[in-house]
Design a protein around this motif. Structure first.
Motif, PDB file in Angstrom:
ATOM      1  N   THR A 484       0.864  -1.184   0.000  1.00 53.31           N
ATOM      2  CA  THR A 484       0.000   0.000   0.000  1.00 53.31           C
ATOM      3  C   THR A 484       0.897   1.229   0.000  1.00 53.31           C
ATOM      4  O   THR A 484       1.695   1.429   0.930  1.00 53.31           O
ATOM      5  CB  THR A 484      -0.910   0.030   1.243  1.00 53.31           C
ATOM      6  OG1 THR A 484      -1.675  -1.183   1.281  1.00 53.31           O
ATOM      7  CG2 THR A 484      -1.841   1.224   1.196  1.00 53.31           C
ATOM      8  N   GLU A 485       0.806   2.032  -1.054  1.00 55.73           N
ATOM      9  CA  GLU A 485       1.643   3.230  -1.168  1.00 55.73           C
ATOM     10  C   GLU A 485       0.812   4.456  -0.827  1.00 55.73           C
ATOM     11  O   GLU A 485      -0.257   4.674  -1.377  1.00 55.73           O
ATOM     12  CB  GLU A 485       2.224   3.350  -2.576  1.00 55.73           C
ATOM     13  CG  GLU A 485       3.250   4.474  -2.696  1.00 55.73           C
ATOM     14  CD  GLU A 485       3.979   4.450  -4.032  1.00 55.73           C
ATOM     15  OE1 GLU A 485       4.797   5.360  -4.272  1.00 55.73           O
ATOM     16  OE2 GLU A 485       3.734   3.520  -4.837  1.00 55.73           O
ATOM     17  N   LEU A 486       1.334   5.252   0.102  1.00 51.57           N
ATOM     18  CA  LEU A 486       0.626   6.432   0.601  1.00 51.57           C
ATOM     19  C   LEU A 486       1.540   7.642   0.528  1.00 51.57           C
ATOM     20  O   LEU A 486       2.746   7.545   0.737  1.00 51.57           O
ATOM     21  CB  LEU A 486       0.177   6.208   2.053  1.00 51.57           C
ATOM     22  CG  LEU A 486      -0.770   5.021   2.265  1.00 51.57           C
ATOM     23  CD1 LEU A 486      -0.569   4.414   3.634  1.00 51.57           C
ATOM     24  CD2 LEU A 486      -2.215   5.474   2.093  1.00 51.57           C
ATOM     25  N   VAL A 487       0.933   8.796   0.235  1.00 52.96           N
ATOM     26  CA  VAL A 487       1.692  10.043   0.125  1.00 52.96           C
ATOM     27  C   VAL A 487       1.021  11.101   0.993  1.00 52.96           C
ATOM     28  O   VAL A 487      -0.196  11.325   0.877  1.00 52.96           O
ATOM     29  CB  VAL A 487       1.749  10.546  -1.333  1.00 52.96           C
ATOM     30  CG1 VAL A 487       2.596  11.801  -1.429  1.00 52.96           C
ATOM     31  CG2 VAL A 487       2.284   9.461  -2.250  1.00 52.96           C
ATOM     32  N   PRO A 488       1.757  11.767   1.878  1.00 50.79           N
ATOM     33  CA  PRO A 488       1.159  12.871   2.651  1.00 50.79           C
ATOM     34  C   PRO A 488       0.654  13.957   1.713  1.00 50.79           C
ATOM     35  O   PRO A 488       1.330  14.321   0.747  1.00 50.79           O
ATOM     36  CB  PRO A 488       2.332  13.383   3.510  1.00 50.79           C
ATOM     37  CG  PRO A 488       3.280  12.232   3.575  1.00 50.79           C
ATOM     38  CD  PRO A 488       3.156  11.528   2.265  1.00 50.79           C
ATOM     39  N   THR A 489      -0.544  14.443   1.947  1.00 45.41           N
ATOM     40  CA  THR A 489      -1.077  15.502   1.094  1.00 45.41           C
ATOM     41  C   THR A 489      -0.338  16.789   1.384  1.00 45.41           C
ATOM     42  O   THR A 489       0.197  17.002   2.467  1.00 45.41           O
ATOM     43  CB  THR A 489      -2.575  15.698   1.342  1.00 45.41           C
ATOM     44  OG1 THR A 489      -2.772  16.080   2.709  1.00 45.41           O
ATOM     45  CG2 THR A 489      -3.351  14.431   1.056  1.00 45.41           C
ATOM     46  N   GLY A 490      -0.311  17.669   0.412  1.00 46.31           N
ATOM     47  CA  GLY A 490       0.387  18.934   0.576  1.00 46.31           C
ATOM     48  C   GLY A 490       1.429  19.093  -0.501  1.00 46.31           C
ATOM     49  O   GLY A 490       1.641  18.211  -1.345  1.00 46.31           O
ATOM     50  N   PRO A 491       2.144  20.246  -0.473  1.00 50.33           N
ATOM     51  CA  PRO A 491       3.119  20.522  -1.530  1.00 50.33           C
ATOM     52  C   PRO A 491       4.345  19.613  -1.472  1.00 50.33           C
ATOM     53  O   PRO A 491       5.030  19.430  -2.455  1.00 50.33           O
ATOM     54  CB  PRO A 491       3.499  21.983  -1.273  1.00 50.33           C
ATOM     55  CG  PRO A 491       3.219  22.192   0.187  1.00 50.33           C
ATOM     56  CD  PRO A 491       2.028  21.339   0.491  1.00 50.33           C
ATOM     57  N   THR A 492       4.654  19.049  -0.302  1.00 51.88           N
ATOM     58  CA  THR A 492       5.799  18.161  -0.170  1.00 51.88           C
ATOM     59  C   THR A 492       5.383  16.933   0.602  1.00 51.88           C
ATOM     60  O   THR A 492       4.423  16.942   1.355  1.00 51.88           O
ATOM     61  CB  THR A 492       6.962  18.857   0.564  1.00 51.88           C
ATOM     62  OG1 THR A 492       6.505  19.250   1.871  1.00 51.88           O
ATOM     63  CG2 THR A 492       7.444  20.083  -0.190  1.00 51.88           C
ATOM     64  N   GLY A 493       6.111  15.878   0.454  1.00 51.32           N
ATOM     65  CA  GLY A 493       5.824  14.654   1.186  1.00 51.32           C
ATOM     66  C   GLY A 493       6.346  13.458   0.435  1.00 51.32           C
ATOM     67  O   GLY A 493       6.019  13.245  -0.736  1.00 51.32           O
ATOM     68  N   GLU A 494       7.192  12.660   1.095  1.00 52.11           N
ATOM     69  CA  GLU A 494       7.761  11.485   0.469  1.00 52.11           C
ATOM     70  C   GLU A 494       6.780  10.320   0.562  1.00 52.11           C
ATOM     71  O   GLU A 494       6.148  10.106   1.597  1.00 52.11           O
ATOM     72  CB  GLU A 494       9.078  11.121   1.157  1.00 52.11           C
ATOM     73  CG  GLU A 494      10.187  12.145   0.955  1.00 52.11           C
ATOM     74  CD  GLU A 494      10.564  12.292  -0.511  1.00 52.11           C
ATOM     75  OE1 GLU A 494      10.616  11.256  -1.213  1.00 52.11           O
ATOM     76  OE2 GLU A 494      10.786  13.428  -0.957  1.00 52.11           O
ATOM     77  N   PRO A 495       6.667   9.553  -0.520  1.00 54.55           N
ATOM     78  CA  PRO A 495       5.775   8.381  -0.481  1.00 54.55           C
ATOM     79  C   PRO A 495       6.222   7.393   0.592  1.00 54.55           C
ATOM     80  O   PRO A 495       7.416   7.249   0.874  1.00 54.55           O
ATOM     81  CB  PRO A 495       5.918   7.790  -1.889  1.00 54.55           C
ATOM     82  CG  PRO A 495       6.446   8.910  -2.733  1.00 54.55           C
ATOM     83  CD  PRO A 495       7.293   9.737  -1.830  1.00 54.55           C
ATOM     84  N   MET A 496       5.265   6.709   1.194  1.00 50.46           N
ATOM     85  CA  MET A 496       5.548   5.682   2.189  1.00 50.46           C
ATOM     86  C   MET A 496       4.880   4.401   1.732  1.00 50.46           C
ATOM     87  O   MET A 496       3.692   4.401   1.398  1.00 50.46           O
ATOM     88  CB  MET A 496       5.014   6.104   3.561  1.00 50.46           C
ATOM     89  CG  MET A 496       5.774   7.275   4.165  1.00 50.46           C
ATOM     90  SD  MET A 496       5.051   7.841   5.719  1.00 50.46           S
ATOM     91  CE  MET A 496       3.718   8.877   5.101  1.00 50.46           C
ATOM     92  N   VAL A 497       5.635   3.323   1.713  1.00 49.41           N
ATOM     93  CA  VAL A 497       5.121   2.031   1.264  1.00 49.41           C
ATOM     94  C   VAL A 497       5.004   1.109   2.475  1.00 49.41           C
ATOM     95  O   VAL A 497       5.972   0.926   3.222  1.00 49.41           O
ATOM     96  CB  VAL A 497       6.040   1.396   0.204  1.00 49.41           C
ATOM     97  CG1 VAL A 497       5.525   0.003  -0.181  1.00 49.41           C
ATOM     98  CG2 VAL A 497       6.133   2.292  -1.024  1.00 49.41           C
TER      99      VAL A 497
END
Length: 650
Positions: A484-497
Motif C-alpha cells: 500500500t503506497e501512501l503520500v502525505p497531502t500537501g506541496p511536499t511529502g515522500e511516499p511511504m510504502v
C-alpha cells in the motif's frame, strides 16, 4: 428594549452573538451569501435572509443589502460583529438613519479611530505614546512595517527588510487592503522585531466613565495575524500593567467612547516601553479569554449600552487564566497557505472549562471567499499552566479531517518550553518554536501510514459482498506481500510504502524480515477504524477515517492526512516539467511575465488572491516561460497548471 437583532456578519461571529441573544430572549436574524447558505449559523437564527446580487466575496460589505435585510426581517437593531463593516462609520450612520439601533460605539468614535493615521494624531495629543517612522526612511530605520490604515487581522501588512522592496510591498499592501476593507490607504511605522502584542479591553458608559476590563497578550502570530491569545498577559510587571490600563483609559476618553472596545499596544519587554498601535471600536475575535477570566458577557454589555443609558461602570475581579487558540484551515509547512474544501469530519470535544466558538460542522464547505479560521478553542484554568495543558489536550483529541489545519502546530506551541515559560513575542513562530522542532512533520509517520494501510484493508474486506468469510488480503499462493503506497497531502511529502500480509496469526508487517511494529487489533468505530499498533512493548491506538483515496490518521503524536497512490497513473494526470501549479483555489490578480520571457529562480510570475490574502507564485528555476495559461481575473482550482518554466536550452 431590543426585540430582534440582525447580525451583519457570518459563521462563528454570528453564532457567538446569537448565543447571548437567545439567553436574553432576543430574536435573531442571519444574513448569508450563496456560499454560506448551508453553514450552521444560518439554521441557528430565528430568521435568515439571503444576500444576492453581488459576488460572495463582497456580500457582507454591501451596507445597502444588509439594511434592506434588516427591514425585511423586522429587525429593530443591527450588531456588526467583527470584521467587514464593523468599524465603518458610514454603515453605522446608515443603520441609525434607517431607524434601527446600532449595537456599537457612536459613528464619531468609529470615525476617529477608523484611520490609523488620524488615530495616532489623536493619541499623541492625549499623551498616549505612539510608534512612528520617519517621513523618508533610510537603511538605519529598517525593518519597517507597511500597514493598512483601515484594516486589521494581518491584511494589508507587509514587513520590509530592504529599502529596495519598499515600493513593491506598499503596492501589495494597498491591493490587499482594498480587497479586504475597500480602502487602499496604507502607512509605514518601525517594525519592533521581538515585541509583544498586548491589548486592553475597555467599556464606556453614557456618563463618560471608562471601565478597564483587563488585558490580553496576543503575541503568538503568523503573517501578523493572531493565533494564540491569553488573559491576563504573562510576566507583565505591575507598574507596566497599570500604565497600560491608564493609557487605554486615556485613549477611550479622548474619543468619548461608549460600549466595548479594545486598545492595542506594542510592548518591548526589554526596555519596558510600549506604544499605541490602534483602537478597535468593536468586539475582538479574542474576547472570550476576557469573558472567562472576568465572568462578563461582552455582547451583553454591548446590548446593555444601547438599552440602558443609566448603566454605570464595572469593577472586574479577575480569576484564573484563559487561553484561546485559533484553528485555521491552512498548511503551516507551506507558509500557512489557506486551504478550502469540505470538512469531512469536524469534532472538537467540549468539557469543563472548555469553550468552542465555531461556524462549521462535519460536511461544511470552507470556501475561498472568506477568512480561513474554522474555530476558536478557549480553555480556563486556575493557573496559566493548567489552562495551557487543558487546551493542548482538547486540541490533540479534536478530529478535523478533509483539510490541512494548524491544529498540530497549536498543540506544539502550547506544550513548548518557551511558551510555558512565558517567553512570548510576535517572532515566536519564527524563533523558539522552530528551535524546538514544532514545525517538523508528524513524528514516526510510518506508524500513521501502517494504521492507514491496515484500515484500508479492513474497509475493503468489510465492503465485500461475496466470500465474506475469506480473511482480509488472502492469497492462495502468497509469493509477495501486499503493498500500500501512501503520500502525505500537501506541496511536499515522500511516499511511504507499507508491506503487509494476513495469516493465521493476523496481520504481519514486512516480508523477508518482520517489522519492529506489529498490529495488535483493529475495530470499527463511529465513522472510521481504530488500529492499535505495538512498538517495543508500547501500544498506541490510531483513529483512521477514510474518504475515497484520502485517509486521515489521528494519534498521540498528531494528525497526518494521506492520499493512497493508485497502482497505475493516468497519463492525462501528468504535467510537464517546470509546471507551476496553483497552491490553492483563488483568483489571478496579476500576471507579471509573458510567454517567451526569461526568468530567474524566485522571480514573481503571478499573484493569486484567496481568502482576502495575496500569494506570489515564483519561478522554480532559471529558464524561459514556455506557457502561460491564465490571465488576470481568472478563477483557478488547486493544482491547476498556471504556467510552465522550461530550463535554459530546453
Amino acid at each position: 428594549m431590543i426585540r430582534r437583532v440582525l447580525v451583519a456578519n457570518r459563521a462563528e461571529i454570528a453564532s457567538r452573538v446569537f448565543r447571548t441573544c437567545r439567553r436574553l430572549g432576543i430574536e435573531t436574524v442571519a444574513v448569508h451569501s450563496d456560499a454560506d447558505a448551508e453553514l450552521p449559523y444560518v439554521r441557528e437564527a430565528d430568521y435568515a435572509v439571503a444576500l444576492r446580487g453581488t459576488a460572495p466575496a463582497d456580500t457582507y460589505l454591501r451596507a445597502d443589502l444588509l439594511i434592506e435585510a434588516a427591514v425585511k426581517a423586522g429587525a429593530d437593531a443591527v450588531h456588526p460583529g467583527y470584521g467587514f463593516l464593523s468599524e465603518n462609520a458610514d454603515f453605522a450612520r446608515a443603520v441609525l438613519h434607517a431607524g434601527l439601533a446600532w449595537i456599537g460605539p457612536t459613528p464619531e468614535s468609529i470615525e476617529a479611530m477608523g484611520s490609523k493615521i488620524e488615530a495616532k494624531r489623536i493619541m499623541r495629543e492625549a499623551g498616549v505614546p505612539v510608534l512612528e517612522a520617519p517621513a523618508v526612511p533610510a537603511e538605519a530605520d529598517l525593518p519597517l512595517l507597511v500597514k493598512a490604515s483601515a484594516g486589521g487581522g494581518g491584511r494589508g501588512m507587509r514587513v520590509v527588510r530592504r529599502l529596495g522592496d519598499l515600493d513593491a510591498e506598499v503596492a501589495a499592501a494597498r491591493a490587499e487592503a482594498l480587497s479586504a476593507f475597500g480602502d487602499e490607504t496604507v502607512f509605514i511605522e518601525p517594525y519592533v522585531e521581538h515585541g509583544r502584542h498586548v491589548e486592553v479591553q475597555v467599556w464606556g458608559d453614557w456618563h463618560g466613565n471608562i471601565s478597564v476590563l483587563g488585558e490580553r497578550d496576543c503575541s503568538i502570530q503568523r503573517r501578523h495575524q493572531k493565533v494564540v491569545e491569553e488573559s491576563p498577559a504573562p510576566h507583565l510587571p505591575l507598574e507596566t500593567r497599570e500604565a497600560l490600563h491608564a493609557a487605554a483609559r486615556a485613549a477611550a476618553e479622548a474619543i468619548d467612547y461608549r460600549g466595548a472596545g479594545t486598545v492595542e499596544f506594542l510592548y518591548d519587554a526589554g526596555t519596558g516601553r510600549f506604544w499605541f498601535l490602534e483602537m478597535n471600536t468593536r468586539l475582538q475575535v479574542e474576547h472570550p479569554v476576557t469573558e472567562l477570566v472576568s465572568g462578563l458577557d461582552l455582547v451583553e454589555l454591548q446590548l446593555r449600552t444601547v438599552e440602558d443609558h443609566d448603566a454605570t461602570g464595572i469593577v472586574v475581579e479577575p480569576h484564573g487564566h484563559a487561553i484561546e487558540a485559533r484553528v485555521y484551515a491552512e498548511d503551516p509547512a507551506a507558509d500557512h497557505q489557506p486551504q478550502s474544501g469540505v470538512l469531512t469530519r469536524f469534532d472538537i470535544p467540549v468539557g469543563d472549562g472548555v469553550r468552542v466558538d465555531s461556524g462549521y460542522e462535519s460536511g461544511s464547505t470552507v470556501s475561498t471567499f472568506y477568512d480561513a479560521m474554522l474555530a476558536k478553542v478557549i480553555c480556563h484554568g486556575a493557573t496559566r499552566g493548567q489552562a495551557a495543558r487543558k487546551l493542548a489536550d482538547t486540541l490533540a483529541r479534536a478530529r478535523i479531517h478533509g483539510l490541512r489545519t494548524n491544529r498540530d502546530q497549536l498543540v506544539e506551541v502550547l506544550r513548548s518550553e518557551a511558551f510555558l515559560s512565558g517567553d512570548v513575542s510576535t517572532a515566536f513562530l519564527d524563533g523558539p518554536l522552530v528551535e524546538e522542532g514544532a514545525l517538523a512533520p508528524v513524528s514516526k509517520p510510518s506508524a500513521h501510514a501502517v494504521a492507514a494501510a491496515i484500515a484500508l484493508a479492513e474497509q475493503a474486506g468489510a465492503a465485500r459482498t461475496v466470500q465474506a468469510g475469506i480473511p482480509v488480503g488472502w492469497r492462495n499462493v502468497p509469493s509477495q506481500p501486499h503493498r500500500t503506497e501512501l503520500v502525505p497531502t500537501g506541496p511536499t511529502g515522500e511516499p511511504m510504502v507499507v508491506e503487509w500480509s494476513f495469516g493465521p496469526d493476523g496481520y504481519r508487517l514486512g516480508w523477508t524480515e518482520p517489522d519492529e511494529t506489529s498490529v495488535v487489533s483493529t475495530s470499527s468505530t463511529d465513522g472510521g477504524w481504530g488500529v492499535t499498533l505495538e512498538t517495543d512493548s508500547v501500544r498506541t491506538t490510531y483513529d483512521v477515517t477514510i474518504a475515497g483515496n484520502i485517509v486521515d490518521v489521528d494519534g498521540p503524536t498528531g494528525h497526518l492526512r494521506l492520499a493512497r497512490r493508485p497502482r497505475f497513473t493516468d497519463p492525462a494526470d501528468a504535467v510537464a516539467s517546470g509546471s507551476l501549479l496553483a497552491p490553492m483555489p483563488g483568483t489571478v490578480v496579476r500576471v507579471a511575465i509573458g510567454q517567451g520571457d526569461h526568468v530567474t529562480a524566485g522571480q514573481p510570475v503571478l499573484v493569486l488572491e484567496a481568502m482576502k490574502m495575496q500569494h506570489t507564485v515564483t519561478a522554480p528555476h532559471d529558464g524561459v516561460v514556455a506557457r502561460i495559461d491564465v490571465r488576470a481575473g481568472q478563477q483557478v482550482a488547486a493544482g491547476e497548471v498556471l504556467a510552465v518554466v522550461a530550463p535554459p536550452g530546453a
